[in-house]
Design a protein around this motif. Sequence first.
Motif, PDB file in Angstrom:
ATOM      1  N   UNK A 185     -24.226  15.134  69.343  1.00 56.17           N
ATOM      2  CA  UNK A 185     -24.008  13.712  69.618  1.00 56.17           C
ATOM      3  C   UNK A 185     -24.152  12.884  68.338  1.00 56.17           C
ATOM      4  N   UNK A 186     -25.182  13.195  67.554  1.00 57.37           N
ATOM      5  CA  UNK A 186     -25.433  12.469  66.313  1.00 57.37           C
ATOM      6  C   UNK A 186     -24.252  12.620  65.351  1.00 57.37           C
ATOM      7  N   UNK A 187     -23.716  13.841  65.283  1.00 56.23           N
ATOM      8  CA  UNK A 187     -22.617  14.151  64.369  1.00 56.23           C
ATOM      9  C   UNK A 187     -21.258  13.798  64.954  1.00 56.23           C
ATOM     10  N   UNK A 188     -21.203  13.473  66.240  1.00 62.17           N
ATOM     11  CA  UNK A 188     -19.921  13.239  66.881  1.00 62.17           C
ATOM     12  C   UNK A 188     -19.093  14.513  66.990  1.00 62.17           C
ATOM     13  N   UNK A 189     -19.779  15.632  67.239  1.00 58.76           N
ATOM     14  CA  UNK A 189     -19.104  16.929  67.283  1.00 58.76           C
ATOM     15  C   UNK A 189     -19.302  17.589  68.649  1.00 58.76           C
ATOM     16  N   UNK A 190     -19.146  16.823  69.682  1.00 60.81           N
ATOM     17  CA  UNK A 190     -19.299  17.359  71.033  1.00 60.81           C
ATOM     18  C   UNK A 190     -18.280  18.485  71.266  1.00 60.81           C
ATOM     19  N   UNK A 191     -18.769  19.572  71.838  1.00 58.99           N
ATOM     20  CA  UNK A 191     -17.885  20.683  72.176  1.00 58.99           C
ATOM     21  C   UNK A 191     -17.609  21.663  71.051  1.00 58.99           C
ATOM     22  N   UNK A 192     -18.199  21.437  69.869  1.00 58.31           N
ATOM     23  CA  UNK A 192     -17.991  22.365  68.753  1.00 58.31           C
ATOM     24  C   UNK A 192     -19.318  22.634  68.047  1.00 58.31           C
ATOM     25  N   UNK A 193     -19.353  23.742  67.319  1.00 53.82           N
ATOM     26  CA  UNK A 193     -20.491  24.066  66.461  1.00 53.82           C
ATOM     27  C   UNK A 193     -19.956  24.325  65.053  1.00 53.82           C
ATOM     28  N   UNK A 194     -20.860  24.368  64.091  1.00 55.06           N
ATOM     29  CA  UNK A 194     -20.454  24.623  62.714  1.00 55.06           C
ATOM     30  C   UNK A 194     -20.215  26.108  62.486  1.00 55.06           C
ATOM     31  N   UNK A 195     -21.172  26.925  62.905  1.00 57.62           N
ATOM     32  CA  UNK A 195     -21.088  28.376  62.733  1.00 57.62           C
ATOM     33  C   UNK A 195     -21.703  29.072  63.945  1.00 57.62           C
ATOM     34  N   UNK A 196     -21.414  30.356  64.040  1.00 55.01           N
ATOM     35  CA  UNK A 196     -22.043  31.198  65.054  1.00 55.01           C
ATOM     36  C   UNK A 196     -22.711  32.361  64.327  1.00 55.01           C
ATOM     37  N   UNK A 197     -24.024  32.501  64.504  1.00 52.81           N
ATOM     38  CA  UNK A 197     -24.757  33.621  63.919  1.00 52.81           C
ATOM     39  C   UNK A 197     -24.683  34.803  64.891  1.00 52.81           C
ATOM     40  N   UNK A 198     -24.166  35.923  64.407  1.00 55.23           N
ATOM     41  CA  UNK A 198     -23.866  37.051  65.293  1.00 55.23           C
ATOM     42  C   UNK A 198     -24.725  38.270  64.957  1.00 55.23           C
ATOM     43  N   UNK A 199     -25.265  38.871  65.998  1.00 57.82           N
ATOM     44  CA  UNK A 199     -25.985  40.137  65.874  1.00 57.82           C
ATOM     45  C   UNK A 199     -25.229  41.185  66.674  1.00 57.82           C
ATOM     46  N   UNK A 200     -24.855  42.264  66.003  1.00 60.28           N
ATOM     47  CA  UNK A 200     -24.092  43.320  66.671  1.00 60.28           C
ATOM     48  C   UNK A 200     -24.954  44.037  67.699  1.00 60.28           C
ATOM     49  N   UNK A 201     -24.312  44.543  68.751  1.00 60.86           N
ATOM     50  CA  UNK A 201     -25.011  45.296  69.793  1.00 60.86           C
ATOM     51  C   UNK A 201     -25.558  46.590  69.208  1.00 60.86           C
ATOM     52  N   UNK A 202     -26.574  47.138  69.847  1.00 58.00           N
ATOM     53  CA  UNK A 202     -27.195  48.380  69.385  1.00 58.00           C
ATOM     54  C   UNK A 202     -26.141  49.488  69.293  1.00 58.00           C
ATOM     55  N   UNK A 203     -26.152  50.186  68.177  1.00 55.44           N
ATOM     56  CA  UNK A 203     -25.209  51.284  67.980  1.00 55.44           C
ATOM     57  C   UNK A 203     -23.871  50.865  67.400  1.00 55.44           C
ATOM     58  N   UNK A 204     -23.648  49.558  67.274  1.00 48.88           N
ATOM     59  CA  UNK A 204     -22.380  49.054  66.731  1.00 48.88           C
ATOM     60  C   UNK A 204     -22.529  48.756  65.235  1.00 48.88           C
ATOM     61  N   UNK A 205     -21.480  49.041  64.480  1.00 47.45           N
ATOM     62  CA  UNK A 205     -21.476  48.736  63.054  1.00 47.45           C
ATOM     63  C   UNK A 205     -21.102  47.267  62.860  1.00 47.45           C
ATOM     64  N   UNK A 206     -21.971  46.462  62.233  1.00 44.71           N
ATOM     65  CA  UNK A 206     -21.691  45.029  62.075  1.00 44.71           C
ATOM     66  C   UNK A 206     -20.357  44.739  61.389  1.00 44.71           C
TER      67      UNK A 206
END
Length: 262
Positions: A185-206
């Motif tokens: 709301x402060x940034x006026x960016x409703x419905x979006x994010x800047x980045x997504x930090x991702x962690x791969x599932x167990x056994x998966x190669x990132x």
Amino acid sequence: SFFTLVAKNLLRQPIRTLLTTLGIAVGIATIVALGVIVDGLKASSAEILQAGGSDFMVGQRGSADLTFSTVTEEEWGYIASREDVDRAVGAVIDISRVGGNAFFVTIGINPEQLAETPLTIVNGTRLSGAPEEVMLGFRAADELELSVGDKVQLHDMSFSVVGIYQTGNLWQDGGAYAPLVTIQDVEGRQGVVTVVFVTAAAGEDPSTVATAIEADMPQLVAIEDQSDYGEVDQGLRIIDAANLAISLLAVGIGAIGVMNTM
């Protein structure tokens, strides 16, 4: 001898020698200064990549700056729903002036996802979900001379400090966490994010997971290490290019100066 001839020519044309020396000195000083800036930016990018203990982060390909990156909540939801992904934490990265710091970093994040983020509570608690709560890194708290229960101004809003944390990450410990919806709301960016930090599932190669996400959504890019960071921050590429250009210019000036002494 050859060296005597060079020395005589240098002394015979003192103005040209002085200007050549000055040009080389300025070039070298600029190269060193830009090198320090680039190294600092790359170190900061490495700290951003390590935020939350994720394997990599996903942002908008070709962004002029990381803070301009836009990932829609639909794209974030798709990443989170993949079987090869364990966690996908969406965040809005906000830069604002707080106290004497003109580049104070506030990370907007869902409180329930922050609860899964590895950090040590030095004092107080984590975010409860109230819209005007904030957690400060211990370095930020020290610099601002704030503690739990105090108020801090972010943009035009007053936030209550509910906790002080430590991560060992200079970038995070010098900033703050606040509720994602509030920062959107402060940034006026409703419905979006800047980045997504991702962690791969167990056994998966990132790296394999990152490549698959890019193949499915070519408008996004997975940042696995510092060398990829320029994909979401063109400013870093521009500085690198300027550093190379000035290096070549300094070499050229030096070569011309040497030739003129022959």
